[in-house]
Write an enzyme that holds these catalytic residues in place. Sequence first.
Site, short mmCIF file in Angstrom:
data_model
loop_
_atom_site.label_atom_id
_atom_site.label_comp_id
_atom_site.label_asym_id
_atom_site.label_seq_id
_atom_site.Cartn_x
_atom_site.Cartn_y
_atom_site.Cartn_z
CG ASP A 46 57.25 55.25 33.51
OD1 ASP A 46 56.02 55.52 33.39
OD2 ASP A 46 57.97 55.75 34.39
N GLY A 47 54.49 53.14 32.20
CA GLY A 47 53.43 52.40 32.89
C GLY A 47 52.85 53.12 34.10
NE ARG A 105 43.17 33.95 47.47
CZ ARG A 105 43.42 33.56 46.22
NH1 ARG A 105 43.31 32.29 45.90
NH2 ARG A 105 43.79 34.42 45.30
CG HIS A 139 39.05 33.86 52.49
ND1 HIS A 139 38.51 32.87 51.69
CD2 HIS A 139 40.03 33.29 53.20
CE1 HIS A 139 39.16 31.76 51.92
NE2 HIS A 139 40.08 31.98 52.83
CG ASP A 179 37.30 24.92 51.70
OD1 ASP A 179 36.34 25.44 52.29
OD2 ASP A 179 37.99 25.53 50.86
CE LYS A 203 40.81 23.76 49.78
NZ LYS A 203 40.39 24.99 49.08
NE ARG A 205 44.67 26.09 48.52
CZ ARG A 205 44.27 26.19 47.25
NH1 ARG A 205 45.15 26.04 46.28
NH2 ARG A 205 43.02 26.43 46.95
CG ASP A 229 35.05 27.71 47.39
OD1 ASP A 229 35.12 28.31 48.48
OD2 ASP A 229 35.97 27.01 46.93
N GLY A 236 41.61 24.37 41.16
CA GLY A 236 42.04 23.12 41.81
C GLY A 236 41.02 22.59 42.82
#
Length: 311
Positions: A46-47, A105, A139, A179, A203, A205, A229, A236
């Site tokens: 079942d994983g 993020r 980040h 950005d 930028k 978003r 980055d 994108g």
Amino acid sequence: MLREFCNSKIEEMKIFSGTSNQPLAENIAKNLGLQLSGLEVFVFPDGEKRIRILDKVLDENVIVVQSTSSPTDENYMQLFFIIDALKRSGTKSITAVIPYFGYQRQDHVFRFGEAVSVKVIAKILESLGINKLIAVDLHSTKIEEAFNIPVIHLSALSIFAKFIKDRFEKKSATLVSPDMGGVRRIKILSEMLNNMPYAVIEKNRDLATGFVSAEKITGKIGKKAIVVDDMISSGGTIETATKLLKKNRIEEIYVFATHPVFSNQAPKILQESEVEKIYVTDTIFVPKEKRFPKLEILSVAELIAESIKSA
Ligand code: R5P
């Protein structure tokens, strides 16, 4: 506990790897003069997974390498089970090396009603009993603040700086942040490169659709732009930055990004973009089907191994 870890000899440590990025873990181990220790990952029909440590770790200082890239939840669960198995086997200390830290993020509440994913992950890792975290190009500083244990925050910028110095310095290039969030990153890299000039793209978003747009560049750019980055996900941001730079008659565009998240159509978008070359690192394993001619992968193995040695 930390002192004991600091005083321990590398050759007396054990290093384990989850399944998300075994080539990097092997390379880190090689740089440390070690071999990966045995770990069994049994998958039920079942994983569900069963994790078993195959080496003796009683009273040992142990390192676990696992990038929590896609499938993020699965890779985190595997890491949690490995840490639990190590704890139950009596390890003295556990250093989690998470080269790409998934869910980073969402480091604060952007809109009312959202969860702060980073804090949830930090709580789980700490409650499982890790003693230290090593991560690459997080980040934001909010991620380190989410932890109460030591966080060694490494950066691939030194690798990029050396590479750029060898290949680009004499050709009039300008560093570009795609950005405003990347301004700090680009300033650090500029200092590493004898104050190489830099420019910043504004930028936007759309939080609901994820659509990226950009119309303004602050700063003067020469004929060559080096866009930097922390990660490329959908592609994108790079696609939008490239279009704007080309509109501004920039002749050559190169991209350096630490984490090749490469979701959805990113490899196709990047290959078909007007970028000359895209340099990423191996914090995330890029499978064959996601590799493309414009891509070059630099390794963070030595950077991570050196930080383990000097801890
Ligand atoms: C955003 O703040 C990050 O630094 C990256 O620019 C972003 O995550 C890249 O995502 P995508 O490739 O989906 O535009």
